[in-house]
Design a protein around this motif. Structure first.
Motif, short mmCIF file in Angstrom:
data_model
loop_
_atom_site.label_atom_id
_atom_site.label_comp_id
_atom_site.label_asym_id
_atom_site.label_seq_id
_atom_site.Cartn_x
_atom_site.Cartn_y
_atom_site.Cartn_z
N GLN A 194 -13.49 6.69 -28.21
CA GLN A 194 -12.42 7.54 -27.70
C GLN A 194 -11.15 6.73 -27.41
O GLN A 194 -10.03 7.19 -27.64
N LEU A 195 -11.33 5.52 -26.91
CA LEU A 195 -10.17 4.67 -26.64
C LEU A 195 -9.45 4.29 -27.92
O LEU A 195 -8.21 4.31 -27.99
N LYS A 196 -10.21 3.97 -28.95
CA LYS A 196 -9.60 3.60 -30.22
C LYS A 196 -8.85 4.77 -30.84
O LYS A 196 -7.76 4.61 -31.40
N LEU A 197 -9.44 5.98 -30.75
CA LEU A 197 -8.77 7.16 -31.28
C LEU A 197 -7.47 7.44 -30.53
O LEU A 197 -6.45 7.79 -31.13
N LYS A 198 -7.50 7.30 -29.22
CA LYS A 198 -6.29 7.50 -28.43
C LYS A 198 -5.23 6.46 -28.78
O LYS A 198 -4.03 6.80 -28.87
N LYS A 199 -5.65 5.24 -29.00
CA LYS A 199 -4.70 4.18 -29.37
C LYS A 199 -4.05 4.49 -30.72
O LYS A 199 -2.84 4.31 -30.88
N GLU A 200 -4.85 4.95 -31.68
CA GLU A 200 -4.30 5.30 -33.00
C GLU A 200 -3.29 6.45 -32.88
O GLU A 200 -2.26 6.46 -33.57
N GLN A 201 -3.59 7.41 -32.02
CA GLN A 201 -2.67 8.54 -31.83
C GLN A 201 -1.33 8.06 -31.25
O GLN A 201 -0.26 8.45 -31.71
N LEU A 202 -1.40 7.20 -30.26
CA LEU A 202 -0.18 6.66 -29.65
C LEU A 202 0.61 5.82 -30.64
O LEU A 202 1.85 5.89 -30.69
N GLN A 203 -0.09 5.03 -31.45
CA GLN A 203 0.60 4.20 -32.43
C GLN A 203 1.31 5.06 -33.47
O GLN A 203 2.41 4.74 -33.92
N SER A 204 0.68 6.18 -33.82
CA SER A 204 1.30 7.12 -34.76
C SER A 204 2.58 7.70 -34.17
O SER A 204 3.59 7.86 -34.87
N GLN A 205 2.55 8.02 -32.88
CA GLN A 205 3.74 8.54 -32.22
C GLN A 205 4.86 7.49 -32.21
O GLN A 205 6.03 7.82 -32.43
N ILE A 206 4.50 6.25 -31.95
CA ILE A 206 5.49 5.17 -31.95
C ILE A 206 6.11 5.02 -33.33
O ILE A 206 7.34 4.88 -33.46
N ASN A 207 5.28 5.07 -34.35
CA ASN A 207 5.80 4.94 -35.72
C ASN A 207 6.76 6.07 -36.05
O ASN A 207 7.78 5.87 -36.73
N SER A 208 6.42 7.28 -35.56
CA SER A 208 7.29 8.43 -35.83
C SER A 208 8.64 8.26 -35.15
O SER A 208 9.69 8.55 -35.74
N VAL A 209 8.62 7.78 -33.91
CA VAL A 209 9.88 7.57 -33.18
C VAL A 209 10.70 6.47 -33.84
O VAL A 209 11.91 6.60 -34.04
N GLN A 210 10.02 5.39 -34.21
CA GLN A 210 10.73 4.27 -34.82
C GLN A 210 11.31 4.62 -36.18
O GLN A 210 12.31 4.03 -36.61
N SER A 211 10.71 5.58 -36.87
CA SER A 211 11.23 5.98 -38.18
C SER A 211 12.60 6.66 -38.05
O SER A 211 13.35 6.73 -39.02
N ARG A 212 12.90 7.16 -36.85
CA ARG A 212 14.20 7.80 -36.62
C ARG A 212 15.25 6.79 -36.18
O ARG A 212 16.42 7.16 -35.99
N THR A 213 14.86 5.58 -36.03
CA THR A 213 15.82 4.54 -35.65
C THR A 213 16.78 4.28 -36.80
O THR A 213 16.37 4.13 -37.96
N GLN A 214 18.05 4.27 -36.50
CA GLN A 214 19.07 4.11 -37.52
C GLN A 214 19.29 2.62 -37.84
O GLN A 214 19.29 1.77 -36.96
N ASP A 215 19.44 2.37 -39.17
CA ASP A 215 19.79 1.03 -39.63
C ASP A 215 21.30 0.87 -39.46
O ASP A 215 22.09 1.40 -40.25
N ILE A 216 21.68 0.14 -38.42
CA ILE A 216 23.10 0.01 -38.09
C ILE A 216 23.89 -0.63 -39.23
O ILE A 216 24.99 -0.19 -39.57
#
Length: 313
Positions: free
Chosen positions: A72-94
């Motif tokens: 369960q901990l590993k699944l939760k970690k993967e979910q959080l990492q996916s959220q981080i990747n989604s947020v970071q994908s919206r980061t603009q290349d200055i």
């Protein structure tokens, strides 16, 4: 004559009795062996998947013993990492976003440099009466327009840069709490690994594989049995004969009813007296108040916790 013999016999008997009464005992104090026992408890909640110990095992500090279920901990970690990747994908290349402005600035600066060079040429021609004032006015107008265009492009680039930085800073702030949750999960994952932290011998095992554990529930009890502590009690008049660091003889009864001798070292002497424990004997058994002492004794494997032993100072 018979009376004289009786007197001699009585005198000899009294002398023998007195000698026996005044003879020293074979020991000065008694006590029992003890050690520092450490209770190792679970640091995570879940089902035990691996737990490779048994009572009597000698463990080293840092030795891996098993783990508690972490799915369960590993699944939760993967979910959080996916959220981080989604947020970071919206980061603009200055760099990419501001590159068009940089190209416009470079091109406009080149135009301005050309115009300034032309202005200087016309000024020189005008001095030689080879150009007209209108030509100089025209080039001055062009230079002024180009300089204004250059400042406008710089202003637009700065505005774009500021907007991009604000957007990226907001995304970074969105990532921070998610990363904090991952750090917490990593800590819980680490605590799901059962790693022995104390060198010693397993005294008692409290849990088995497939058993459901909760945080804080005991797993096993361990103690260092390489040396044991003999807690003995001495009367007040014996204190003057001992000091910390002093070597003493420690004796236990062997299977033949004889003494097996060990060398021990006094490492602690109580500063206050206490009533004699019922199970403990001192040299002067009439003493009501005694002082506890701790004697460290190297263990050759025969000494056990709770075993009685005698001490000879």
């Amino acid at each position: 004559m018979n009376n004289m013999k009786k007197i001699i016999i009585i005198a000899l008997t009294a002398l023998i009795f007195t000698a026996c009464t005044n003879s020293d005992k074979e020991y000065d104090a008694s006590g029992t062996f003890e050690t520092t026992e450490v209770m190792i408890s679970a640091e995570a909640t879940g089902e035990i998947k691996q737990f490779d110990i048994k009572e009597g095992d000698v463990l080293k500090a840092g030795q891996y013993l098993g783990y508690i279920d972490t799915i369960q901990l590993k699944l939760k970690k993967e979910q959080l990492q996916s959220q981080i990747n989604s947020v970071q994908s919206r980061t603009q290349d200055i760099t990419a976003q501001t590159n068009p402005y940089n190209k416009q600035l470079a091109l406009t600066q080149t135009t301005l440099n050309t115009q300034l060079h032309e202005k200087k040429r016309i000024e020189n021609l005008l001095k030689a009466d080879a150009a007209t004032p209108k030509q100089l006015d025209d080039i001055n107008a062009e230079v002024d327009a180009t300089q204004k265009r250059l400042e406008l492009i710089k202003s637009q680039r700065e505005a774009q840069l500021s907007a991009l930085n604000i957007q990226n800073d907001g995304l970074v702030k969105d990532v921070a709490p998610l990363q904090a949750q991952i750090d917490q999960i990593n800590d819980r994952l680490a605590k799901s690994r059962i790693v022995n932290e104390v060198s010693g011998t397993v005294l008692t095992k409290y849990a088995e594989v497939n058993e459901l554990m909760t945080e804080g529930k005991p797993l096993y009890k361990i103690a260092d049995l390489s040396t044991l502590i003999l807690r003995a009690y001495l009367s007040g008049n014996q204190l003057s004969a001992i000091k910390i660091g002093q070597s003493v003889k420690v004796m236990i009864n062997d299977v033949n009813g004889k003494y097996k001798n060990y060398s021990g070292k006094i490492e602690w002497i109580s500063n206050s007296a206490e009533f004699t424990p019922k199970t403990i004997q001192t040299k002067d058994e009439r003493a009501n108040l005694v002082y506890a002492v701790k004697i460290r004794v190297p263990n050759d494997g025969y000494l056990k916790i709770g075993m009685y032993a005698d001490v000879k100072l």
